[in-house]
Design a protein around this motif. Sequence first.
Motif, PDB file in Angstrom:
ATOM      1  N   LEU A  30       0.829  -1.207   0.000  1.00 35.13           N
ATOM      2  CA  LEU A  30       0.000   0.000   0.000  1.00 35.13           C
ATOM      3  C   LEU A  30       0.862   1.256   0.000  1.00 35.13           C
ATOM      4  O   LEU A  30       0.518   2.255  -0.650  1.00 35.13           O
ATOM      5  N   THR A  31       1.975   1.222   0.701  1.00 35.25           N
ATOM      6  CA  THR A  31       2.881   2.372   0.707  1.00 35.25           C
ATOM      7  C   THR A  31       3.401   2.666  -0.691  1.00 35.25           C
ATOM      8  O   THR A  31       3.533   3.826  -1.094  1.00 35.25           O
ATOM      9  N   SER A  32       3.675   1.617  -1.467  1.00 34.54           N
ATOM     10  CA  SER A  32       4.168   1.830  -2.831  1.00 34.54           C
ATOM     11  C   SER A  32       3.111   2.500  -3.701  1.00 34.54           C
ATOM     12  O   SER A  32       3.440   3.282  -4.605  1.00 34.54           O
ATOM     13  N   VAL A  33       1.836   2.214  -3.455  1.00 35.40           N
ATOM     14  CA  VAL A  33       0.766   2.875  -4.204  1.00 35.40           C
ATOM     15  C   VAL A  33       0.676   4.346  -3.800  1.00 35.40           C
ATOM     16  O   VAL A  33       0.473   5.233  -4.645  1.00 35.40           O
ATOM     17  N   VAL A  40      -3.387   7.529  -7.735  1.00 39.75           N
ATOM     18  CA  VAL A  40      -4.602   6.825  -8.152  1.00 39.75           C
ATOM     19  C   VAL A  40      -5.777   7.453  -7.416  1.00 39.75           C
ATOM     20  O   VAL A  40      -5.616   8.121  -6.396  1.00 39.75           O
ATOM     21  N   ASP A  41      -6.979   7.231  -7.942  1.00 41.79           N
ATOM     22  CA  ASP A  41      -8.169   7.815  -7.322  1.00 41.79           C
ATOM     23  C   ASP A  41      -8.661   7.000  -6.132  1.00 41.79           C
ATOM     24  O   ASP A  41      -9.206   7.555  -5.181  1.00 41.79           O
ATOM     25  N   GLU A  42      -8.464   5.682  -6.197  1.00 41.41           N
ATOM     26  CA  GLU A  42      -8.938   4.828  -5.122  1.00 41.41           C
ATOM     27  C   GLU A  42      -8.110   3.554  -5.086  1.00 41.41           C
ATOM     28  O   GLU A  42      -7.618   3.084  -6.119  1.00 41.41           O
ATOM     29  N   ILE A  43      -7.952   2.995  -3.889  1.00 40.82           N
ATOM     30  CA  ILE A  43      -7.204   1.762  -3.681  1.00 40.82           C
ATOM     31  C   ILE A  43      -8.178   0.753  -3.090  1.00 40.82           C
ATOM     32  O   ILE A  43      -8.586   0.883  -1.932  1.00 40.82           O
ATOM     33  N   SER A  60      -4.294  -0.264   9.055  1.00 38.55           N
ATOM     34  CA  SER A  60      -3.355   0.607   9.780  1.00 38.55           C
ATOM     35  C   SER A  60      -2.770   1.693   8.888  1.00 38.55           C
ATOM     36  O   SER A  60      -2.164   2.646   9.384  1.00 38.55           O
ATOM     37  N   VAL A  61      -2.918   1.544   7.570  1.00 35.41           N
ATOM     38  CA  VAL A  61      -2.409   2.544   6.629  1.00 35.41           C
ATOM     39  C   VAL A  61      -3.466   3.634   6.482  1.00 35.41           C
ATOM     40  O   VAL A  61      -4.576   3.375   6.007  1.00 35.41           O
ATOM     41  N   CYS A  62      -3.143   4.824   6.895  1.00 37.16           N
ATOM     42  CA  CYS A  62      -4.114   5.925   6.898  1.00 37.16           C
ATOM     43  C   CYS A  62      -4.122   6.634   5.541  1.00 37.16           C
ATOM     44  O   CYS A  62      -3.180   7.360   5.200  1.00 37.16           O
ATOM     45  N   ASP A  63      -5.150   6.394   4.784  1.00 36.35           N
ATOM     46  CA  ASP A  63      -5.317   7.050   3.491  1.00 36.35           C
ATOM     47  C   ASP A  63      -6.795   6.945   3.130  1.00 36.35           C
ATOM     48  O   ASP A  63      -7.345   5.839   3.048  1.00 36.35           O
ATOM     49  N   ALA A  64      -7.431   8.077   2.914  1.00 38.05           N
ATOM     50  CA  ALA A  64      -8.869   8.096   2.651  1.00 38.05           C
ATOM     51  C   ALA A  64      -9.222   7.369   1.360  1.00 38.05           C
ATOM     52  O   ALA A  64     -10.389   7.000   1.158  1.00 38.05           O
TER      53      ALA A  64
END
Length: 332
Positions: A30-33, A40-43, A60-64
């Motif tokens: 996820l960090t690499s994304v 990107v618009d969404e993961i 645990s990865v904080c990204d909306a």
Amino acid sequence: PPRSTLFPYTTLFRSIIPLYNKESAIVRTLTSVRRQTVPVDEIIVVNDGSTDGSEKAARSVCDARIRIVTTANHGESHARNYAAAMAGDADVLLLLDADDEWHPQFVETILRLLRDFPAARAAATGYQYQRRDGRTSAPPFCVHGAPGRGAILENYFRLAVTASPLTSSSVGIYRSTFEELGGFGQQQRRGMDLAFWTTLALQAPIAFDPAVLATYHLNAENRICESVFVEERPFICGLLFEYISSDLTEADRKAELAAYYDWNVFDAARQNLIAGRPTTARRVLNSGPWIPRRRVTWLWYLLLSALPPSIFQYVYRMARARMRATAGGVPC
């Protein structure tokens, strides 16, 4: 660079990630994304019934932009298709496995390829393998260097007998094309990604930049290629045989497809031999409509299948160690 300089119209990009028991790797993925030069618009992460702490690690990865959904365990193909269905308004789907990673310019390069080659229905970049000891190597057609040497991939099947030009962590595909092809099949748990790439290569132009912009981690947990074995002729062989048998397929293309057909038979036999399943390996070798064109190789595999599994596995480990020492090794 601003997205508008890459595409003159609004394009929505969704990364789709199937997740099963990859607690130790998913944060890195996820960090690499999140580190892409073009975001990107969404993961979309589909937790495919993980039994470890994979979902907790992903959350645990904080990204909306991260959306996580949990399903029962149905396998990677189902999880990818489910994620694609969740990305219903996306123009382009960017594929990534939960234990691999993109280099920062991956998304930007996919965008440029789709812009520069408007006939392409998918785009891909080069990639590298990273082994348990940290060493890396790449297929011979991939290069370490800056992106910018893109072209339409004309020789997919000639390359595929050395390593697949496409992987489930280095491809962007128009969602409409993904749906037209029916997504990833579920007839077998192993090799359905290769079947999807084969269908794509037979039916649509693919843009390709050989720059290494993704890393395929061979040290990851729960690799399907280490735990699932084909019991009969690989599904992909039936798909290839349809085109080989067709009067509409050109002679040169038939030869390429036949060579790739044989490669898949030998690969399935080899994996069964490694797993100590010589009877299954022989069944795979003799399951086709013809004896493979590489008859010497076919005979060698038949002879190897007559050895006690422990002897074959010892010989294989020794040969693999020698290959690693001289040429970086061969991935599963």
